[in-house]
Design a protein around this motif. Structure first.
Motif, PDB file in Angstrom:
ATOM      1  N   LEU A 231       0.822  -1.207   0.000  1.00  0.00           N
ATOM      2  CA  LEU A 231       0.000   0.000   0.000  1.00  0.00           C
ATOM      3  C   LEU A 231       0.860   1.264   0.000  1.00  0.00           C
ATOM      4  O   LEU A 231       0.482   2.279  -0.607  1.00  0.00           O
ATOM      5  N   GLN A 232       2.016   1.197   0.637  1.00  0.00           N
ATOM      6  CA  GLN A 232       2.891   2.373   0.661  1.00  0.00           C
ATOM      7  C   GLN A 232       3.495   2.685  -0.705  1.00  0.00           C
ATOM      8  O   GLN A 232       4.019   3.791  -0.919  1.00  0.00           O
ATOM      9  N   THR A 233       3.421   1.743  -1.641  1.00  0.00           N
ATOM     10  CA  THR A 233       3.923   2.008  -3.003  1.00  0.00           C
ATOM     11  C   THR A 233       2.877   2.689  -3.870  1.00  0.00           C
ATOM     12  O   THR A 233       3.201   3.153  -4.964  1.00  0.00           O
ATOM     13  N   ARG A 234       1.634   2.749  -3.410  1.00  0.00           N
ATOM     14  CA  ARG A 234       0.565   3.369  -4.176  1.00  0.00           C
ATOM     15  C   ARG A 234       0.492   4.862  -3.858  1.00  0.00           C
ATOM     16  O   ARG A 234       0.689   5.268  -2.715  1.00  0.00           O
ATOM     17  N   PRO A 235       0.194   5.692  -4.849  1.00  0.00           N
ATOM     18  CA  PRO A 235       0.182   7.134  -4.592  1.00  0.00           C
ATOM     19  C   PRO A 235      -0.937   7.582  -3.662  1.00  0.00           C
ATOM     20  O   PRO A 235      -0.831   8.622  -3.012  1.00  0.00           O
ATOM     21  N   ASP A 236      -2.021   6.798  -3.587  1.00  0.00           N
ATOM     22  CA  ASP A 236      -3.156   7.161  -2.730  1.00  0.00           C
ATOM     23  C   ASP A 236      -3.785   5.866  -2.235  1.00  0.00           C
ATOM     24  O   ASP A 236      -4.462   5.175  -2.990  1.00  0.00           O
ATOM     25  N   ALA A 237      -3.541   5.520  -0.981  1.00  0.00           N
ATOM     26  CA  ALA A 237      -3.991   4.237  -0.446  1.00  0.00           C
ATOM     27  C   ALA A 237      -4.720   4.449   0.876  1.00  0.00           C
ATOM     28  O   ALA A 237      -4.508   5.454   1.575  1.00  0.00           O
ATOM     29  N   THR A 238      -5.574   3.474   1.214  1.00  0.00           N
ATOM     30  CA  THR A 238      -6.348   3.565   2.455  1.00  0.00           C
ATOM     31  C   THR A 238      -6.451   2.195   3.107  1.00  0.00           C
ATOM     32  O   THR A 238      -6.731   1.201   2.431  1.00  0.00           O
ATOM     33  N   ILE A 239      -6.236   2.160   4.412  1.00  0.00           N
ATOM     34  CA  ILE A 239      -6.595   1.015   5.240  1.00  0.00           C
ATOM     35  C   ILE A 239      -7.888   1.391   5.954  1.00  0.00           C
ATOM     36  O   ILE A 239      -7.941   2.399   6.665  1.00  0.00           O
ATOM     37  N   VAL A 240      -8.936   0.601   5.731  1.00  0.00           N
ATOM     38  CA  VAL A 240     -10.217   0.831   6.391  1.00  0.00           C
ATOM     39  C   VAL A 240     -10.381  -0.215   7.482  1.00  0.00           C
ATOM     40  O   VAL A 240     -10.444  -1.418   7.193  1.00  0.00           O
ATOM     41  N   THR A 241     -10.422   0.230   8.731  1.00  0.00           N
ATOM     42  CA  THR A 241     -10.674  -0.674   9.847  1.00  0.00           C
ATOM     43  C   THR A 241     -12.149  -0.610  10.217  1.00  0.00           C
ATOM     44  O   THR A 241     -12.860   0.333   9.846  1.00  0.00           O
TER      45      THR A 241
ATOM     46  N   LEU B 108      -1.176   7.632  13.078  1.00  0.00           N
ATOM     47  CA  LEU B 108      -0.053   8.514  13.418  1.00  0.00           C
ATOM     48  C   LEU B 108       1.244   8.020  12.788  1.00  0.00           C
ATOM     49  O   LEU B 108       2.023   8.801  12.235  1.00  0.00           O
ATOM     50  N   GLN B 109       1.480   6.713  12.851  1.00  0.00           N
ATOM     51  CA  GLN B 109       2.726   6.178  12.313  1.00  0.00           C
ATOM     52  C   GLN B 109       2.801   6.288  10.796  1.00  0.00           C
ATOM     53  O   GLN B 109       3.875   6.522  10.233  1.00  0.00           O
ATOM     54  N   LEU B 110       1.664   6.118  10.124  1.00  0.00           N
ATOM     55  CA  LEU B 110       1.657   6.125   8.663  1.00  0.00           C
ATOM     56  C   LEU B 110       1.432   7.522   8.076  1.00  0.00           C
ATOM     57  O   LEU B 110       1.290   7.667   6.864  1.00  0.00           O
ATOM     58  N   ALA B 111       1.438   8.530   8.933  1.00  0.00           N
ATOM     59  CA  ALA B 111       1.209   9.901   8.451  1.00  0.00           C
ATOM     60  C   ALA B 111       2.290  10.366   7.490  1.00  0.00           C
ATOM     61  O   ALA B 111       2.068  11.293   6.707  1.00  0.00           O
ATOM     62  N   ASP B 112       3.459   9.728   7.526  1.00  0.00           N
ATOM     63  CA  ASP B 112       4.548  10.120   6.615  1.00  0.00           C
ATOM     64  C   ASP B 112       4.530   9.289   5.330  1.00  0.00           C
ATOM     65  O   ASP B 112       5.502   9.291   4.573  1.00  0.00           O
ATOM     66  N   THR B 113       3.420   8.572   5.066  1.00  0.00           N
ATOM     67  CA  THR B 113       3.296   7.753   3.865  1.00  0.00           C
ATOM     68  C   THR B 113       2.064   8.198   3.077  1.00  0.00           C
ATOM     69  O   THR B 113       1.348   9.123   3.483  1.00  0.00           O
ATOM     70  N   SER B 114       1.784   7.490   2.003  1.00  0.00           N
ATOM     71  CA  SER B 114       0.593   7.765   1.190  1.00  0.00           C
ATOM     72  C   SER B 114      -0.635   7.029   1.703  1.00  0.00           C
ATOM     73  O   SER B 114      -1.707   7.092   1.086  1.00  0.00           O
ATOM     74  N   VAL B 115      -0.515   6.334   2.838  1.00  0.00           N
ATOM     75  CA  VAL B 115      -1.585   5.471   3.340  1.00  0.00           C
ATOM     76  C   VAL B 115      -2.402   6.194   4.408  1.00  0.00           C
ATOM     77  O   VAL B 115      -1.865   6.610   5.438  1.00  0.00           O
ATOM     78  N   ARG B 116      -3.688   6.330   4.162  1.00  0.00           N
ATOM     79  CA  ARG B 116      -4.602   6.884   5.161  1.00  0.00           C
ATOM     80  C   ARG B 116      -5.232   5.740   5.946  1.00  0.00           C
ATOM     81  O   ARG B 116      -5.299   4.600   5.481  1.00  0.00           O
ATOM     82  N   VAL B 117      -5.714   6.045   7.141  1.00  0.00           N
ATOM     83  CA  VAL B 117      -6.422   5.058   7.956  1.00  0.00           C
ATOM     84  C   VAL B 117      -7.803   5.615   8.270  1.00  0.00           C
ATOM     85  O   VAL B 117      -7.932   6.666   8.896  1.00  0.00           O
ATOM     86  N   MET B 118      -8.829   4.914   7.817  1.00  0.00           N
ATOM     87  CA  MET B 118     -10.225   5.316   8.021  1.00  0.00           C
ATOM     88  C   MET B 118     -10.928   4.238   8.831  1.00  0.00           C
ATOM     89  O   MET B 118     -10.823   3.051   8.511  1.00  0.00           O
ATOM     90  N   GLU B 119     -11.620   4.623   9.872  1.00  0.00           N
ATOM     91  CA  GLU B 119     -12.282   3.668  10.772  1.00  0.00           C
ATOM     92  C   GLU B 119     -13.798   3.751  10.615  1.00  0.00           C
ATOM     93  O   GLU B 119     -14.390   4.809  10.847  1.00  0.00           O
TER      94      GLU B 119
END
Length: 254
Positions: free
Chosen positions: A126-136, A168-179
């Motif tokens: 996911l970090q290789t994608r320009p716009d990625a999301t992990i949905v929990t 917080l940890q992935l804030a420096d990547t292209s990966v967002r976290v949506m809950e």
């Protein structure tokens, strides 16, 4: 998360919220891969819904997760959204360990270790994608406990804090976290819940959720209106009232 143009893997989506969300997201112009344990359910979904891809996965089995991740990425190298949907909910009696221990262990393995292992299997990609999301997927019961489901409540509270932390940890990547924070919804999560008139109709929940994602693509938490009673009791100062209400009116939490 943009509402369209994604490639989305949703393990644990052969029924209930997962399947309904998968179909709604496909209808909005996304490529969707449904994951589940039962091959007969996957075959039926593929036959009934052309364009939906399917992958067998058991989110309680690390080897199955690894194999499914390899299969998904081989077929869909553009994958940019992971929805950690799989979960179980069981009624427990904590007066005697024989009444709750096995259930609690299974709940934590599915609801907490499952999402952790899924994220571990996909986070580098996911970090290789320009716009990625992990949905929990947590629950209103992460914030207000239902007496009869202690392990489920605890597992969803863990998912909420996990989401907060990895965001917080992935804030420096292209990966967002949506809950996602569902209220009680008419699904087979507990026996009889599909017919529980106090629970939110499944189609209404998914429609409101998709509309919220579209309106708030950068949202950290997706809360339909009905879950806010549970989510914000402590902030409003009426937490004890919310707990009493939830546990007085419905054994399934609403």
């Amino acid at each position: 998360m943009d509402i369209s143009g994604n490639t989305i893997f949703i393990p644990g989506s052969t029924s209930g919220i997962g399947l309904a969300l998968a179909l709604a997201l496909q209808a909005r112009g996304n490529t969707v891969i449904v994951g589940g344990r039962r091959t007969e359910s996957l075959d039926r979904i593929a036959a009934e819904h052309p364009g939906i891809d399917t992958v067998r996965i058991d989110t309680t089995d690390p080897a199955s997760i690894d194999a499914a991740a390899k299969e998904v990425l081989a077929r869909h190298p553009g994958l940019n959204v992971l929805v950690t949907m799989a979960g179980i909910m069981r009624v427990e009696d904590w007066h005697r360990p024989e009444s709750f221990l096995a259930s609690a262990e299974a709940t934590m393995a599915t609801n907490v270790l499952g999402p952790i292992r899924l994220i571990a299997a996909f986070v580098e990609h996911l970090q290789t994608r320009p716009d990625a999301t992990i949905v929990t997927v947590s629950s209103g019961l992460a914030f207000t406990p239902l007496k009869v489901t202690p392990s489920y409540n605890a597992s969803k509270a863990a998912i909420h804090m996990l989401s907060e932390s990895i965001r917080l940890q992935l804030a420096d990547t292209s990966v967002r976290v949506m809950e996602l924070q569902p209220p009680s919804v008419r699904t087979p999560l507990l026996p009889g819940q599909e017919d529980n008139e106090a629970a939110m109709p499944l189609d209404e929940y998914v429609a409101e959720t998709v509309a919220l994602i579209e309106a708030q693509p950068d949202a950290k938490e997706i809360q339909v209106e009905r879950v806010k009673f549970l989510r914000y009791g402590e902030a409003r100062g009426d937490y004890d009232h919310v707990v009493a209400t939830v546990n007085a009116h419905d054994p399934h939490g609403k």
